[in-house]
Design a protein around this motif. Sequence first.
Motif, PDB file in Angstrom:
ATOM      1  N   VAL A 154       0.833  -1.205   0.000  1.00  0.00           N
ATOM      2  CA  VAL A 154       0.000   0.000   0.000  1.00  0.00           C
ATOM      3  C   VAL A 154       0.867   1.253   0.000  1.00  0.00           C
ATOM      4  CG1 VAL A 154      -1.652   1.358   1.363  1.00  0.00           C
ATOM      5  CG2 VAL A 154      -1.974  -1.109   1.105  1.00  0.00           C
ATOM      6  N   ALA A 155       1.945   1.235   0.788  1.00  0.00           N
ATOM      7  CA  ALA A 155       2.824   2.403   0.868  1.00  0.00           C
ATOM      8  C   ALA A 155       3.475   2.696  -0.478  1.00  0.00           C
ATOM      9  CB  ALA A 155       3.892   2.176   1.938  1.00  0.00           C
ATOM     10  N   ARG A 156       3.842   1.659  -1.220  1.00  0.00           N
ATOM     11  CA  ARG A 156       4.484   1.863  -2.520  1.00  0.00           C
ATOM     12  C   ARG A 156       3.518   2.437  -3.560  1.00  0.00           C
ATOM     13  NH1 ARG A 156       6.906  -3.191  -1.316  1.00  0.00           N
ATOM     14  NH2 ARG A 156       5.389  -4.258  -2.668  1.00  0.00           N
ATOM     15  N   ARG A 157       2.222   2.268  -3.334  1.00  0.00           N
ATOM     16  CA  ARG A 157       1.243   2.786  -4.295  1.00  0.00           C
ATOM     17  C   ARG A 157       1.073   4.297  -4.171  1.00  0.00           C
ATOM     18  NH1 ARG A 157       2.560  -1.130  -5.593  1.00  0.00           N
ATOM     19  NH2 ARG A 157       1.548  -2.912  -6.546  1.00  0.00           N
ATOM     20  N   ASP A 158       1.574   4.886  -3.104  1.00  0.00           N
ATOM     21  CA  ASP A 158       1.501   6.340  -2.901  1.00  0.00           C
ATOM     22  C   ASP A 158       0.065   6.846  -3.141  1.00  0.00           C
ATOM     23  OD1 ASP A 158       2.446   8.839  -2.252  1.00  0.00           O
ATOM     24  OD2 ASP A 158       3.033   9.333  -4.298  1.00  0.00           O
ATOM     25  N   LEU A 159      -0.885   6.257  -2.415  1.00  0.00           N
ATOM     26  CA  LEU A 159      -2.292   6.610  -2.571  1.00  0.00           C
ATOM     27  C   LEU A 159      -2.571   8.014  -2.055  1.00  0.00           C
ATOM     28  CD1 LEU A 159      -3.888   3.264  -1.316  1.00  0.00           C
ATOM     29  CD2 LEU A 159      -3.500   3.958  -3.677  1.00  0.00           C
ATOM     30  N   SER A 160      -3.603   8.636  -2.592  1.00  0.00           N
ATOM     31  CA  SER A 160      -4.040   9.935  -2.070  1.00  0.00           C
ATOM     32  C   SER A 160      -4.581   9.730  -0.662  1.00  0.00           C
ATOM     33  CB  SER A 160      -5.124  10.525  -2.978  1.00  0.00           C
ATOM     34  OG  SER A 160      -6.310   9.764  -2.863  1.00  0.00           O
TER      35      SER A 160
END
Length: 417
Positions: free
Chosen positions: A90-96
């Motif tokens: 999840v952290a690597r996806r750099d979500l808003s």
Amino acid sequence: MWSVLLVFVATYILIAARRLAILPIGRSAGALAGACGMVVLSALIPGAGLTPDEAFAAIEPNTIGLLLGMMLLSASLDATGVFERAAAWVARRDLSPVRLLYVVTVGAGLASAVLLNDSVCVMLAPLVDRTARRAGLDRIPYLLALAMGANAGSALTLAGNPQNMLVGHLSGISYRDYLLEAGPAALIGLAVTAVALHLLLRRRIAARTAPPAIEPAWEPAPPDGRPSALVPLACLAVVSVLFVLGANLAWTAICGAAAAILLHRRDAGGLFARVSWPVLLFFGALFIVVAGLQKTGIPEQALRAMSPLLPSGPTLGVVGLSLALLVGCQIVSNVPFILLAESYIQSQPDPHLAWIATALISTLAGNFTLLGSVANIIVVEVVGAEREIGFRSYARVGVPVTLASCAAALLWLLLAR
């Protein structure tokens, strides 16, 4: 009668006082003291309290066994580092910030439906806290999303939380029937919870407390020495299928946990150390305390006196029961209230529907206040957020979230029937 009532009230004060940091003896110790009080009372006053045999008979082994099995399965999965890897992904996806809120809420909810909400909060609270901090975000919305999402999502199945386990035993409703009837309503409750959190916390979500941390992408701990996640995942899948097929919930969970331990061929001491034994002790002692009060007939008399004030009929009766659950679960917590209200629930025109509503509403009601669910306390205590998430600040979010999710889930349940 009054001596038993006094022991019950004193026990609840001990339990609540721990959560209010007034008497730091712990919830489990308070419940254990109450259970001992009920047994001692029977020796001092003939007919009062519970005899030792009655006390042991009051403990509900199916609920305790299911809790133990699910805790061991959760611990075996956590030991593989699967949750750390999921958080790193999840952290690597750099979500808003908004997407991250929905991912935490819905992800915690779906995980809790399979793994038990308290266990999910224990394992995910540090990871959610770290993810928010690394992104330079206010961590409070995401911690609230974890707790409230876990509570709401655990209503999906009879193995999602302790009160649903108890409802499954008392009502005789099968895992599959509950999933088919309550599952859609619980999903709606989870979706409404996520949307309500977004609307209520949108300003805090948008504001950053610090610039995003400039550091290498977060990776989970190296897998050296860790068992493969395939074994516990496979065991969990088999257990879930057997639940749906109608197998005994408690022994299926325990056998699934035993299979995971045997297939790993490792010392299981670490897994047993991850089990929340105080929680098991708490529920065991609570069964004894509530049984002592039920023996007096006071709960039944109180519910009979209150029933004329509540709506009646197949549909309105469920609405009245839901209101009683929403209030009662805040006063004496969900598990003891369900035990005390068993005869009232069973007396409804449609007991099957009443039990389904009991599981749904008592679970969603856990989001009403900070003290409404053990999962809430776990999240706050694990990450040390006691000063930031107080009773009032939690209630400002929890009350509207709970009212909206309960109304939506109940409306769907009634329309579907």
